[in-house]
Design a protein around this motif. Structure first.
Motif, PDB file in Angstrom:
ATOM      1  N   ARG A  30      -3.246  89.778 -21.092  1.00 57.29           N
ATOM      2  CA  ARG A  30      -3.352  88.352 -20.758  1.00 57.29           C
ATOM      3  C   ARG A  30      -4.750  88.101 -20.244  1.00 57.29           C
ATOM      4  O   ARG A  30      -5.107  88.586 -19.162  1.00 57.29           O
ATOM      5  N   LYS A  49      -5.018  82.334 -20.546  1.00 57.69           N
ATOM      6  CA  LYS A  49      -4.405  82.468 -21.875  1.00 57.69           C
ATOM      7  C   LYS A  49      -2.987  83.031 -21.772  1.00 57.69           C
ATOM      8  O   LYS A  49      -2.565  83.490 -20.716  1.00 57.69           O
ATOM      9  N   ASP A  50      -2.277  82.986 -22.887  1.00 56.61           N
ATOM     10  CA  ASP A  50      -0.948  83.578 -22.948  1.00 56.61           C
ATOM     11  C   ASP A  50      -1.058  85.101 -23.048  1.00 56.61           C
ATOM     12  O   ASP A  50      -2.086  85.641 -23.464  1.00 56.61           O
ATOM     13  N   ARG A  51       0.022  85.762 -22.701  1.00 58.30           N
ATOM     14  CA  ARG A  51       0.080  87.206 -22.887  1.00 58.30           C
ATOM     15  C   ARG A  51       0.264  87.496 -24.376  1.00 58.30           C
ATOM     16  O   ARG A  51       1.175  86.941 -25.012  1.00 58.30           O
ATOM     17  N   LEU A  52      -0.564  88.369 -24.922  1.00 59.09           N
ATOM     18  CA  LEU A  52      -0.564  88.644 -26.356  1.00 59.09           C
ATOM     19  C   LEU A  52      -0.362  90.125 -26.649  1.00 59.09           C
ATOM     20  O   LEU A  52      -0.773  90.979 -25.871  1.00 59.09           O
ATOM     21  N   TRP A 112       8.736  95.730 -18.342  1.00 56.88           N
ATOM     22  CA  TRP A 112       7.297  95.501 -18.253  1.00 56.88           C
ATOM     23  C   TRP A 112       6.714  96.143 -17.007  1.00 56.88           C
ATOM     24  O   TRP A 112       7.373  96.186 -15.966  1.00 56.88           O
TER      25      TRP A 112
END
Length: 119
Positions: free
Chosen positions: A39, A43-46, A109
């Motif tokens: 992340r 921004k979004d986690r990718l 996670w």
């Protein structure tokens, strides 16, 4: 449940390398797929990369192909992300994740480790 702890993040200059590690504990026999996500600020986690049990099939997002390498040692319940030729745009919090399945979402996670690449 599975607990995940990442390590290996830090500050590095562009072009440098880092190796991230993620140690799993708990019900590790349920882990089939392990992955790395990141992340970036705002921004979004990718998705970054994934690997199947026993070092099987790997998958990478296009932006890291040829620079990053994912691996795992199931005897140590550990996965790794070797990151070479780092770029400032690789700056992010990196998370490891595990899944009981070979497709779909991830079940557990880690807390994340910061990687900062200076130009």
């Amino acid at each position: 449940q599975v607990q995940l702890v990442e390590s290996g993040g830090g500050l590095v200059q562009a072009g440098g390398s880092l190796r991230l590690s993620c140690v799993a504990s708990g019900r590790t026999f349920t882990i089939y797929r392990m992955g790395w996500f990141r992340r970036a600020p705002g921004k979004d986690r990718l998705f970054v990369a994934s690997i199947l049990r026993n070092g099987g099939s790997t998958n990478y997002t296009d932006s890291v192909k040829g620079r990053f390498s994912i691996s795992r040692d199931d005897t140590k319940n550990t996965e790794y992300l070797q990151m070479n030729s780092l770029k400032p745009e690789d700056t992010a919090v990196y998370y490891c994740a595990t899944s009981r399945r070979n497709t779909g979402g991830y079940d557990y996670w880690g807390q994340g480790t910061q990687v900062t690449v200076s130009s």
